[in-house]
Design a protein around this motif. Structure first.
Motif, mmCIF file in Angstrom:
data_model
loop_
_atom_site.group_PDB
_atom_site.id
_atom_site.type_symbol
_atom_site.label_atom_id
_atom_site.label_comp_id
_atom_site.label_asym_id
_atom_site.label_seq_id
_atom_site.Cartn_x
_atom_site.Cartn_y
_atom_site.Cartn_z
ATOM 1 N N CYS A 136 16.787 -53.343 -19.741
ATOM 2 C CA CYS A 136 16.216 -52.289 -20.351
ATOM 3 C C CYS A 136 15.759 -52.384 -21.670
ATOM 4 O O CYS A 136 16.358 -53.166 -22.337
ATOM 5 N N CYS A 152 16.194 -46.652 -17.327
ATOM 6 C CA CYS A 152 17.619 -47.261 -17.499
ATOM 7 C C CYS A 152 18.319 -45.886 -17.345
ATOM 8 O O CYS A 152 18.204 -44.806 -17.866
ATOM 9 N N CYS A 155 20.246 -45.225 -21.061
ATOM 10 C CA CYS A 155 19.354 -44.539 -21.954
ATOM 11 C C CYS A 155 18.190 -44.004 -21.982
ATOM 12 O O CYS A 155 17.408 -43.347 -22.675
#
Ligand code: ZN
Length: 166
Positions: A136, A152, A155
């Motif tokens: 990520c 991701c 997040c």
């Protein structure tokens, strides 16, 4: 215990097999067979880094190879470069534990006779050194290579693929 060394023919070098874990050795005849610029650059940097070495077979080993070929009649068809590479493996066997990296069946056949182990680049060589993961861009979480999403799960940032040395 003898040290494990990889003996690379041109297919090994062009296939991207230069191990970071073990010493890689080839001979000058193989180097002269490498014509593409990318592989030449890889060779040059590996020589500089000290992961690749150029050595030549001794005459004793060259004679042994020649005898094996004559005994086999027409079965073993090897070029001069191939003969020198196999002889190099035989030379190295005196002090090391060589594994020849080659996709060439003629070379593999004579290695069987000489009881020197080999591995093929296309089937396993590259996988042994390199793998892929996804990372990520935001939180740096690592995902397996087969993670199906572009984002991701933590997040929401983009995930990208990265080649890693194992
Ligand atoms: Zn993230």
């Amino acid at each position: 215990m003898k040290e494990k060394v990889y003996v690379l023919d041109a297919s090994g070098i062009i296939g991207g097999f230069i191990s970071s874990k073990h010493i890689n050795i080839t001979n000058s005849a193989v180097i002269s067979e490498i014509k593409d610029l990318k592989s030449q650059m890889i060779v040059e940097s590996a020589l500089k880094e000290g992961t690749l070495f150029i050595e030549e077979p001794d005459s004793d080993s060259l004679n042994t190879i020649q005898n094996e070929i004559e005994k086999s009649g027409d079965v073993l068809r090897l070029s001069e470069v191939d003969k020198e590479l196999v002889a190099l493996a035989l030379t190295l066997k005196k002090k090391h534990d060589p594994i020849v990296v080659t996709d060439d069946y003629s070379i593999q056949n004579i290695l069987k006779i000489l009881q020197i182990p080999y591995k093929s680049v296309l089937t396993q060589g590259i996988n042994e050194i390199y793998g892929w993961i996804k990372i990520c861009r935001g939180c740096r979480k690592k995902y397996p290579a087969n993670y199906p999403e572009d984002e991701c799960e933590i997040c929401g940032s983009n995930v990208y693929s990265k080649r890693i040395k194992k």
